[in-house]
Design a protein around this motif. Sequence first.
Motif, PDB file in Angstrom:
ATOM      1  N   UNK A 270      27.633  28.353  41.638  1.00 37.22           N
ATOM      2  CA  UNK A 270      27.024  29.682  41.663  1.00 37.22           C
ATOM      3  C   UNK A 270      26.480  30.029  40.284  1.00 37.22           C
ATOM      4  N   UNK A 271      25.351  30.737  40.276  1.00 40.07           N
ATOM      5  CA  UNK A 271      24.755  31.177  39.020  1.00 40.07           C
ATOM      6  C   UNK A 271      25.704  32.161  38.348  1.00 40.07           C
ATOM      7  N   UNK A 272      26.083  31.885  37.096  1.00 39.22           N
ATOM      8  CA  UNK A 272      27.152  32.616  36.433  1.00 39.22           C
ATOM      9  C   UNK A 272      26.688  33.811  35.605  1.00 39.22           C
ATOM     10  N   UNK A 273      25.377  34.003  35.480  1.00 36.04           N
ATOM     11  CA  UNK A 273      24.885  35.003  34.551  1.00 36.04           C
ATOM     12  C   UNK A 273      24.299  36.198  35.295  1.00 36.04           C
ATOM     13  N   UNK A 274      24.302  37.339  34.631  1.00 33.16           N
ATOM     14  CA  UNK A 274      23.796  38.578  35.219  1.00 33.16           C
ATOM     15  C   UNK A 274      22.276  38.625  35.060  1.00 33.16           C
ATOM     16  N   UNK A 275      21.587  38.893  36.169  1.00 35.15           N
ATOM     17  CA  UNK A 275      20.130  39.032  36.135  1.00 35.15           C
ATOM     18  C   UNK A 275      19.782  40.512  36.006  1.00 35.15           C
ATOM     19  N   UNK A 276      19.112  40.917  34.925  1.00 39.30           N
ATOM     20  CA  UNK A 276      18.776  42.343  34.770  1.00 39.30           C
ATOM     21  C   UNK A 276      17.712  42.761  35.785  1.00 39.30           C
ATOM     22  N   UNK A 277      17.642  44.068  36.013  1.00 37.19           N
ATOM     23  CA  UNK A 277      16.655  44.586  36.951  1.00 37.19           C
ATOM     24  C   UNK A 277      15.249  44.507  36.375  1.00 37.19           C
ATOM     25  N   UNK A 278      15.111  44.726  35.083  1.00 33.85           N
ATOM     26  CA  UNK A 278      13.793  44.676  34.462  1.00 33.85           C
ATOM     27  C   UNK A 278      13.852  43.912  33.150  1.00 33.85           C
ATOM     28  N   UNK A 279      12.814  43.139  32.889  1.00 35.31           N
ATOM     29  CA  UNK A 279      12.745  42.387  31.635  1.00 35.31           C
ATOM     30  C   UNK A 279      11.293  41.981  31.400  1.00 35.31           C
TER      31      UNK A 279
END
Length: 919
Positions: A270-279
């Motif tokens: 599983x992808x372990x990192x947090x994906x931000x809503x905007x970047x």
Amino acid sequence: MRKFFSTWKLFVFFLLLSTCAHAIYLREWSNNRFMVGPNDGLSQILPFKTLLYRHYTEGEFFYSAFFGLGSGVYSELSYYFSTSIVFIMTTAVVFWLESIQLISEPDPLFWARAAIFINIIRLAFVLFIAYHVFRYFDFKPVAALLGASVYGLSGMYFRHAVYWEFFADAYLWLPLLVLGVEKVFRENRSAWFLFAVAVSMIDNFYFAYINFLLTSIYILLRLYLPLSQNETPRWSAIRKFIISGFIGAGISAVAFIPAVYAFMNNHRPAYQHVSPWLSWLDNVLFTSSFIVLPAVFVILLFVFPLYRNRLFQFFSLLVLLGIVLHYSPKIASVFNGFSAPQNRWEYFISFAAGGAVAAGFNSLPKLKITRLIPAGALALLAYAAFSFIDPAIGVPKHLLLLFFSTALIIYILYVVAVQKESKIGEALAIGLLLVGVLASGIQLVLALIVEGATVQTPLFLSIVGTVLFTAILLVRAVRDRSQEAIAAVFIVLTLIFSVNGFQYVLLVTSGNTQLVTEEFITGSDYDDPEINGLLDSIHLEEEDPFYRIEWMESIRNNTPLVQDFPGVSAYSSILNKEILEFYLYDLEIDMGRESVSRYATLGNRTNLHSLLRTNYIISLKGDPNVPAGFVHFVSSANYSVFKNQHPLPFIRGASAVYSEDSLAGESVLRREHAMLSGVVLKNPETASPLPSESSPLPYSIRTEQSDFEDGTLTVTGDSGGLDLLMNNTFSTEEDLYISFHLVKESPDGLYPLTVNGYETSRKSNLSVYKTFVDDLTIRVPAEDLIRIRVPTGRYKLTELEVYRENYQVLAAEAAETDHSSNFRWSGSRLEASYENVENARFLVLPIPYEIGWRAKVNGETVEVLEANYAFIALPADSGNNHIELAYRPPYFYSSLAISIASLILAFVYLQKQRKRTPT
């Protein structure tokens, strides 16, 4: 007949347009450089095409013993080409060319050469389909042509086609899905939608998912934004979408269900990192490698009277929504199945931009010039804003100010001249613009000629010039309708120029496709003639009907597919979960480097080589990492082949049965011995006592350029770590298994790990390719000193144990007589006989376990058991056992039944719909 010839001429035109759009890669092709990515293109695309073509033309559609340790390619390669409609049609054409002897049997070099022509023809169909879809919106031919060009001549098409060719197929199906949606809303007919759903889901399950999300967004907006008179009532349309969507999905079941099963049976951490809503991801007006909005769309976006047009309003809304979503890593993760963010769906923005441009151009005759003039200035200001906020634009701020000020002055000068009907003023403005274009062109040529010079400034100027020239031409087109054709031609030419520039800068140069040459593909780093000579020597020596060879070129795990031998490595986004878990967890096999979606080598562990019929290993001359019990067989100038002196039969009888659960806390060496002396099953009815096992060896620890306390290793030198001083003496035939848990805490990054003469690498904690499997077992020849070395940093190093392997268990098993005979394995069918003289309870085969296997022993159907963690075993009869194995993709027959039933249901449903719906 006249309509047919008109359609044919139109397709030829789009074929020529597509050819112009591929001008850079046609030049590359003429120099034996190909439209193939240097990474996945060489490692996956070419090998998979070669494999599938060979199997399909031989009548084998389901299984390959050459893909990794053996795999159901129909389902596991469905992400790539196995169900791709474009590939299947290509295979039919190529097979016909081969059958009439115009070409020889295709190999990776053939597919590399053919890539440019396949992509040209596909893009021609994309343009042709998109044109007709836009014509369905009642756009005029020129407007529809512009819309199709904005969609097809986009950077993402070429990015997809170069790096992951099958991705580009999605460009075909999105317009058909949109057409199907519009047919429901406008005509209350769902045949096109049903067809488009079925085709999309058959072609590729991954992009079927993406297209499902995109089409859902489109339908959701259409439900509340009618685009024509007397549209189908909302709930009636929803009902038709649901019914026809389910029927279309049912038709696709024979391809879609096995593909989804393979995806679900894959193992990827599983992808372990947090994906931000905007970047801030990239600059969609200048440098994005995913979506660059064309200048004509940006200008029309500021022509505010166009928003009275429902179609322009709708498509512009889709674009703006798409751009917002593009800047959301969270949304990119959703489109990638809630995994690592991937921007692969933005072709939808290109389609919407094409619709907006078509709608805007269609409405030009209704515009007043005074309402269009401000749009050019506002567009230039928008480009200026995007260039000033982008730190990666590569042009100094004072030059940005100069360039945009000059562009605005020229534009204002031109529109003032137009309003005052001053031909001299118009000529002066156009002259200034042409001088700027000429200066930019000269600077671009010089930048390309002078080594180390940057092309950023001239390319930036070309974009600004394109915006300015487009705005001027649109003003001229509104003032004089006879100028519309000139504006349209210029827009298409700028799109052609832009995508060729995109190809040269981002794909050929930065993307290094210039390295994918005929010399490379036929050379020592890919399909090495020297290795092929060694393989020929092995095949001449070996009498057994099936054996495996451990070898791969560098890090190209699919080398066995290129060089045509059964190997022990594979690289694919979808692989058999049982095999991956066998490598990562059950046996902790180190693969030489940490990465997901692949497996390779057997960690120089002779027990595993023998269990999996890996009778040969090829390595560089002088490489000390040769498995125990392998002796020199033959050498070439740079490589040596070693042969296993303890091969085991392909079919082995097993009476001792061990439970996976009882081995869960044991060492991997004890698990190997259990597989050698019997068979390991998941939940056997009765389990045998575990084979005896020696305890971990005692050792003392000495630090080397490091401190070690309470499991924390702090390395201060460039390469430090621990020395394990063994309190035993060893023979030269023995090996040591060193097991430990290792995590790098700081600083983060890719790092090498060496244990004596063995070297591997571990990924950064931030890498999307990290397995997060940190329990390692390394095999090395037995010595009284074990040196564990890592670079400077702080590590967590625990659970350190050392085991001795003297290979007595393997030698005893290898000495047993081979009781199998009449062995034949052809694709998805295997037949053999086994004389069960010892009344073994099970027959064990080194074939990866998949639920698609069916077996008969002496004509009676028997259960195929998952054995030895990832392989198969069959219940055995006493005496002679005639074994028949057949493979079909998971749920193949049930999904085929669903497809047939859905086809019948579709016929009935559409017939009833036709009778009810007035023409």
